[in-house]
Motif scaffolding. Structure first.
Motif, PDB file in Angstrom:
ATOM      1  N   MET A  36      88.819  46.468  63.734  1.00 62.68           N
ATOM      2  CA  MET A  36      89.323  46.896  64.800  1.00 62.68           C
ATOM      3  C   MET A  36      88.909  45.816  65.656  1.00 62.68           C
ATOM      4  SD  MET A  36      87.792  50.999  65.102  1.00 62.68           S
ATOM      5  CE  MET A  36      88.558  51.892  65.785  1.00 62.68           C
ATOM      6  N   THR A  37      89.842  45.659  66.909  1.00 65.97           N
ATOM      7  CA  THR A  37      90.175  44.476  68.102  1.00 65.97           C
ATOM      8  C   THR A  37      91.069  44.898  68.754  1.00 65.97           C
ATOM      9  OG1 THR A  37      89.509  42.389  68.512  1.00 65.97           O
ATOM     10  CG2 THR A  37      90.934  42.691  66.500  1.00 65.97           C
ATOM     11  N   SER A  38      91.255  44.047  69.557  1.00 61.64           N
ATOM     12  CA  SER A  38      92.378  44.101  70.950  1.00 61.64           C
ATOM     13  C   SER A  38      93.871  43.285  70.462  1.00 61.64           C
ATOM     14  CB  SER A  38      91.907  43.611  71.649  1.00 61.64           C
ATOM     15  OG  SER A  38      91.936  42.246  72.315  1.00 61.64           O
ATOM     16  N   GLY A  39      94.876  43.677  71.104  1.00 65.63           N
ATOM     17  CA  GLY A  39      95.814  43.549  71.046  1.00 65.63           C
ATOM     18  C   GLY A  39      95.815  41.886  71.229  1.00 65.63           C
ATOM     19  N   ALA A  40      94.763  41.315  71.969  1.00 65.36           N
ATOM     20  CA  ALA A  40      94.503  40.475  72.422  1.00 65.36           C
ATOM     21  C   ALA A  40      94.570  39.354  71.222  1.00 65.36           C
ATOM     22  CB  ALA A  40      93.520  40.370  73.634  1.00 65.36           C
ATOM     23  N   THR A  41      93.313  39.956  70.348  1.00 67.94           N
ATOM     24  CA  THR A  41      92.967  38.914  69.368  1.00 67.94           C
ATOM     25  C   THR A  41      94.003  39.615  68.133  1.00 67.94           C
ATOM     26  OG1 THR A  41      90.716  39.048  70.042  1.00 67.94           O
ATOM     27  CG2 THR A  41      90.906  39.206  67.833  1.00 67.94           C
ATOM     28  N   GLY A  42      95.065  40.414  68.538  1.00 69.55           N
ATOM     29  CA  GLY A  42      95.450  40.150  67.492  1.00 69.55           C
ATOM     30  C   GLY A  42      96.484  39.273  67.266  1.00 69.55           C
ATOM     31  N   ALA A  60      85.802  42.984  80.356  1.00 77.53           N
ATOM     32  CA  ALA A  60      86.211  43.373  79.641  1.00 77.53           C
ATOM     33  C   ALA A  60      87.061  42.931  78.714  1.00 77.53           C
ATOM     34  CB  ALA A  60      86.562  44.865  79.636  1.00 77.53           C
ATOM     35  N   TRP A  61      86.899  43.452  77.080  1.00 77.04           N
ATOM     36  CA  TRP A  61      88.143  42.874  76.324  1.00 77.04           C
ATOM     37  C   TRP A  61      89.518  44.281  75.939  1.00 77.04           C
ATOM     38  CZ3 TRP A  61      89.687  38.633  73.322  1.00 77.04           C
ATOM     39  CH2 TRP A  61      88.467  37.479  73.079  1.00 77.04           C
ATOM     40  N   PRO A  62      90.806  43.932  76.289  1.00 75.35           N
ATOM     41  CA  PRO A  62      91.412  45.429  76.455  1.00 75.35           C
ATOM     42  C   PRO A  62      90.883  46.220  75.484  1.00 75.35           C
ATOM     43  CG  PRO A  62      92.507  43.312  76.321  1.00 75.35           C
ATOM     44  CD  PRO A  62      91.131  42.610  76.327  1.00 75.35           C
ATOM     45  N   PRO A  63      90.996  47.844  75.283  1.00 77.61           N
ATOM     46  CA  PRO A  63      90.565  49.109  74.422  1.00 77.61           C
ATOM     47  C   PRO A  63      90.909  48.373  72.988  1.00 77.61           C
ATOM     48  CG  PRO A  63      92.040  49.946  76.120  1.00 77.61           C
ATOM     49  CD  PRO A  63      92.196  47.711  76.431  1.00 77.61           C
ATOM     50  N   GLN A  64      90.438  48.607  72.102  1.00 76.77           N
ATOM     51  CA  GLN A  64      90.413  48.690  70.389  1.00 76.77           C
ATOM     52  C   GLN A  64      90.857  49.157  69.816  1.00 76.77           C
ATOM     53  OE1 GLN A  64      87.721  45.314  70.015  1.00 76.77           O
ATOM     54  NE2 GLN A  64      88.806  45.453  72.161  1.00 76.77           N
ATOM     55  N   GLY A  65      91.369  49.129  69.287  1.00 81.71           N
ATOM     56  CA  GLY A  65      91.983  49.590  68.222  1.00 81.71           C
ATOM     57  C   GLY A  65      92.238  48.959  66.642  1.00 81.71           C
ATOM     58  N   TRP A  91      87.055  45.484  55.611  1.00 77.65           N
ATOM     59  CA  TRP A  91      87.047  45.087  56.991  1.00 77.65           C
ATOM     60  C   TRP A  91      86.365  44.759  57.398  1.00 77.65           C
ATOM     61  CZ3 TRP A  91      88.181  50.439  59.991  1.00 77.65           C
ATOM     62  CH2 TRP A  91      87.633  49.996  61.067  1.00 77.65           C
ATOM     63  N   ARG A  92      87.312  43.570  58.409  1.00 82.29           N
ATOM     64  CA  ARG A  92      86.430  42.531  59.422  1.00 82.29           C
ATOM     65  C   ARG A  92      85.940  43.255  60.661  1.00 82.29           C
ATOM     66  NH1 ARG A  92      87.808  40.890  64.929  1.00 82.29           N
ATOM     67  NH2 ARG A  92      86.510  39.434  64.913  1.00 82.29           N
ATOM     68  N   ALA A  93      83.720  42.643  60.400  1.00 81.03           N
ATOM     69  CA  ALA A  93      83.233  43.609  62.009  1.00 81.03           C
ATOM     70  C   ALA A  93      83.122  41.984  62.381  1.00 81.03           C
ATOM     71  CB  ALA A  93      81.896  43.615  60.762  1.00 81.03           C
TER      72      ALA A  93
HETATM   73  N1  PCA Z   1      88.301  40.628  70.784  1.00 80.26           N
HETATM   74  C1  PCA Z   1      87.244  39.686  69.917  1.00 80.26           C
HETATM   75  C2  PCA Z   1      86.333  40.841  70.480  1.00 80.26           C
HETATM   76  C3  PCA Z   1      86.846  42.000  70.623  1.00 80.26           C
HETATM   77  C4  PCA Z   1      88.185  41.624  70.988  1.00 80.26           C
HETATM   78  O1  PCA Z   1      89.449  42.390  71.627  1.00 80.26           O
HETATM   79  C5  PCA Z   1      87.258  40.000  67.972  1.00 80.26           C
HETATM   80  O2  PCA Z   1      88.045  40.821  67.613  1.00 80.26           O
HETATM   81  O3  PCA Z   1      86.500  39.474  68.429  1.00 80.26           O
END
Ligand code: PCA
Length: 326
Positions: free
Chosen positions: A206-212, A144-149, A167-169
């Motif tokens: 919307m994405t995780s802190g990781a991708t941010g 799992a990715w971290p929670p999405q904000g 809005w980026r999807a």
């Molecule tokens: N990062 C990926 C998918 C979900 C996430 O947290 C992205 O933004 O593409």
């Protein structure tokens, strides 16, 4: 002239004896992934490849091509199905147009913690694996990715503030959220997010802190609302045909390394989540939980998406949701 004996020697050099006494030619696999080298998923994949190398005494070499360098993130599933790559990493919710089951983990406010995401996966795993098996794909593991904000260039108080924003999807569900809040969806893979922000193609997502963190979004984006809406999963998949081409000990080594990678990946994802958010703050971003109004409105959108999902999936989908909510 080449003698029979020379042929035999050359042939033997290209193969290695397995512990079971079978002979399997050394296999070299390409493994495309969609996320950058320093991302925790990618680091986990490198460890996985190393474990496979060691456990097979070098008979199965997996070369990791990260960051969409061999195939773009959204092309990886097709590349494994078509045999251009033997193994690869995908985000399963990216394919919910093929099968709504694939989008289950990305319905807002259905499963919002690691524990809930694990539960949802344990309930839906067999059906997901069966659907992919029909496409010639075997699932090795999930993380799992971290929670999405919500990341935003401008402050957001309520859902009304999202009207008209670019809005980026990254999957059909994030496009659907954009439609429901009146934003303009633009699909951008993670590898292109930094550039899409720099050119102003998108301002909100919307994405995780990781991708941010990976995308250094703080150059343009100043706010992160940690609403923990869902935890999407990456799956590491292998072509069934390629898997069947391995001898039994190599298959067992791959499966064992996958079990280890799954446990390690989920653990690291949870452990690093706080660290990622700290990095956003350190780089000048405002990180908070989002206003109660924003959260309540988003939850309503989530409820409507759960209802839509059950409509699409019928009794099978209802059974999954009921088992999850029990
Ligand atoms: N990062 C990926 C998918 C979900 C996430 O947290 C992205 O933004 O593409």
């Amino acid at each position: 002239m080449v003698t029979m004996k020379q042929w035999a020697v050359a042939g033997l050099a290209a193969t290695v004896l397995s512990s079971a006494g079978q002979v399997m030619a050394q296999q070299k696999w390409d493994m495309p992934t969609g996320y950058p080298a320093a991302n925790f998923h990618t680091e986990n994949i490198h460890q996985f490849a190393k474990d496979v190398d060691q456990a097979t005494a070098g008979k199965l070499k997996i070369t990791v091509h990260d960051g969409g360098s061999l195939f773009k993130a959204n092309e990886i599933k097709r590349s494994v199905q078509g045999g251009q790559a033997q193994i690869g990493e995908i985000i399963i919710s990216g394919y919910s147009n093929e099968n709504p089951l694939f989008g289950l983990d990305s319905i807002p406010f259905l499963a919002t913690s690691y524990t809930e995401a694990q539960k949802l996966w344990s309930i839906s795993r067999a059906a997901t694996e069966a659907a992919l098996a029909k496409q010639g794909i075997k699932v090795l593991y999930s993380v799992a990715w971290p929670p999405q904000g919500i990341f935003s260039a401008k402050p957001i108080q309520t859902v009304a503030d999202l009207k008209g924003v670019k809005w980026r999807a990254y999957n059909p569900n994030t496009s659907r959220i954009a439609q429901l809040v009146g934003a303009q969806p633009v699909t951008v893979q993670a590898a292109e997010l930094t550039q899409a922000l720099a050119t102003g193609a998108v301002t909100t997502f919307m994405t995780s802190g990781a991708t941010g963190y990976d995308s250094k979004v703080w150059e343009q984006v100043k706010y992160y609302y940690d609403v923990s809406a869902w935890l999407p999963k990456n799956l590491v998949i292998v072509s069934q045909k390629a898997f069947d081409g391995l001898d039994k000990p190599a298959q067992a080594a791959l499966t064992k390394a996958a079990v280890d990678a799954e446990a390690r990946g989920w653990k690291v994802s949870a452990e690093k989540n706080g660290w990622y958010l700290d990095q956003l703050r350190k780089n000048g971003m405002t990180v908070d939980a989002g206003s109660p109004a924003l959260r309540a409105e988003l939850k309503k959108i989530g409820d409507s998406m759960v209802a839509d999902w059950i409509k699409q999936t019928g009794a099978d989908g209802q059974a999954i949701i009921s088992a999850f909510q029990k």
